[in-house]
Structures are given as C-alpha cells and as structure tokens.
Scaffold this active site. Structure first.
Site, PDB file in Angstrom:
ATOM      1  N   ASP A   1       0.882  -1.172   0.000  1.00  0.00           N
ATOM      2  CA  ASP A   1       0.000   0.000   0.000  1.00  0.00           C
ATOM      3  C   ASP A   1       0.919   1.221   0.000  1.00  0.00           C
ATOM      4  OD1 ASP A   1      -2.263   1.641   0.208  1.00  0.00           O
ATOM      5  OD2 ASP A   1      -2.128   1.667   2.392  1.00  0.00           O
TER       6      ASP A   1
ATOM      7  N   ASP B   1      -3.073   0.977   6.961  1.00  0.00           N
ATOM      8  CA  ASP B   1      -2.077   0.711   5.916  1.00  0.00           C
ATOM      9  C   ASP B   1      -1.670  -0.762   5.905  1.00  0.00           C
ATOM     10  OD1 ASP B   1      -1.295   3.787   5.403  1.00  0.00           O
ATOM     11  OD2 ASP B   1      -1.383   3.408   7.559  1.00  0.00           O
TER      12      ASP B   1
ATOM     13  N   GLU C   1      -1.180  -1.080  -4.919  1.00  0.00           N
ATOM     14  CA  GLU C   1      -2.410  -0.323  -5.167  1.00  0.00           C
ATOM     15  C   GLU C   1      -2.206   0.678  -6.290  1.00  0.00           C
ATOM     16  OE1 GLU C   1      -4.630   1.336  -1.819  1.00  0.00           O
ATOM     17  OE2 GLU C   1      -4.949   3.148  -3.002  1.00  0.00           O
TER      18      GLU C   1
END
Length: 206
Positions: free
Chosen positions: A9, A144, A70
């Site tokens: 992430d 996260d 991501e």
C-alpha cells in the site's frame, strides 16, 4: 503449490507491506506485515531511500513470487500525495523487476471486491474480512497494514479469473470493457464490475 505474495500500500509517510502464502483451496496464511514509516520533516531523497531499503529487505528476505501494488487515481488524493505514492510505486516496481518478480497494480475497488465481494466496502469492512480470511485474533492495524494484506489477498485469489481473456479485462494491459464470464461467482462478478467502474470516466496516472 504454495505461492507467496507481497502486497504494498504505497505511501511516502506510511507504506504498508503485507506478505501472505496461498496454497490449496485458496487458503491464505499470514507470513509478515509491517508499516514502513518516514519522517515528514525529512527531505524527499532520504525518505525514498528509507522506503527503497525496506522494500529491498522484504524482497530479499521473503522472496515473494509476485508483488501486488495499489493503483491510485489522481482525483482520489491531493497532488502532493499522488506524487509521493507514484514515486514509491516506481521504487517497488523497479526493485521487483531487478529480481525478476512480477508486479501488478490493483485498484481499491478491485481489492475490496476480491476480499469482500463488494467493490464499495469501507475500510472497517475490509479490515474485518482480512482478519477473517487470515484467521487473526483482531483486525490488522493500522489501516495501511490491512490494506497491504488485502492487496496480497487480492492477487492470491486472482487465479479464478485466469479464464477471463485479456480483452475482457480493463486494468493492467488488457483492453476493452470487462464482460461477465459464464459460471463466474458473485465475488468474481463484483471484481469485474469494480474494474468497469474504476475505468469509467477516470484519468489514470501514466
């Protein structure tokens, strides 16, 4: 055969990293999770350097078979945040490429659909599903960390969509509109719907 996947992430201040193993019957096991942090008052170069060193360590120590990152859209966050995410993403892709490891990008909607069957799930729902999938005592925190694990799970569970032809996909290198696949499950249909929604009227970073 067990496959190991590193989910990232990306973020300049907090970069989530989650590693899972996926085996038979799509059983997913937690291997490692952490959040790489950099000081907000430091210059850009040393901050990216810290993240780069941490990513190298994770790749060399855990030797994943694939990396899932991501994909962020410019309109989702402010420009400074987007720039930082893009820079971190570039570092991760470069280090994976150096080691011959495949790296793929997944939109937030794809990840949510993969872990929950619902492309608009909120963060709390994603955290609870990650907890359930990995059989954890509590939802992974901070967000996260949960997001990184969800990205890894998304890639781990990608195989049921392997029969979807490239021209039916709308992310990565695929072209055209995603189409329903005969015999697909509700979660797979939600994933494809998330792909369509993610690409409808949105400008991607290039």
């Amino acid at each position: 055969m067990t496959q190991r996947i590193l989910g990232i992430d990306p973020g300049l201040t907090r970069c989530g990293a989650g590693i899972v193993d996926v085996g038979q019957a799509r059983r997913v096991d937690l291997v490692h999770v952490e959040v790489i942090r950099t000081p907000t008052d430091a210059e850009l170069q040393p901050r990216l350097g810290l993240i780069g060193v941490a990513v190298e360590r994770l790749l060399d120590e855990y030797q994943p078979d694939a990396v899932s990152i991501e994909r962020v859209f410019a309109e989702q966050r402010n420009l400074n945040t987007v720039m930082g995410v893009a820079q971190v993403t570039g570092i991760v892709i470069r280090e994976a490429h150096r080691r011959g490891i495949d790296a793929e990008l997944h939109t937030p909607s794809e990840v949510k659909a993969a872990v929950s069957g619902y492309g608009n799930a909120d963060k709390a729902q994603v955290q609870r599903m990650v907890q359930r999938i990995l059989r954890l005592d509590a939802p992974p925190k901070p967000a996260d960390a949960a997001d990184a694990l969800a990205l890894a799970i998304c890639a781990a569970w990608q195989s049921p969509l392997a029969r979807v032809r490239p021209e039916q996909r709308t992310h990565g290198s695929g072209l055209g509109q995603a189409k329903p696949v005969s015999g697909s499950t509700p979660a797979q249909e939600a994933w494809l719907a998330a792909e369509r929604a993610a690409n409808s009227g949105r400008r991607r970073l290039r």
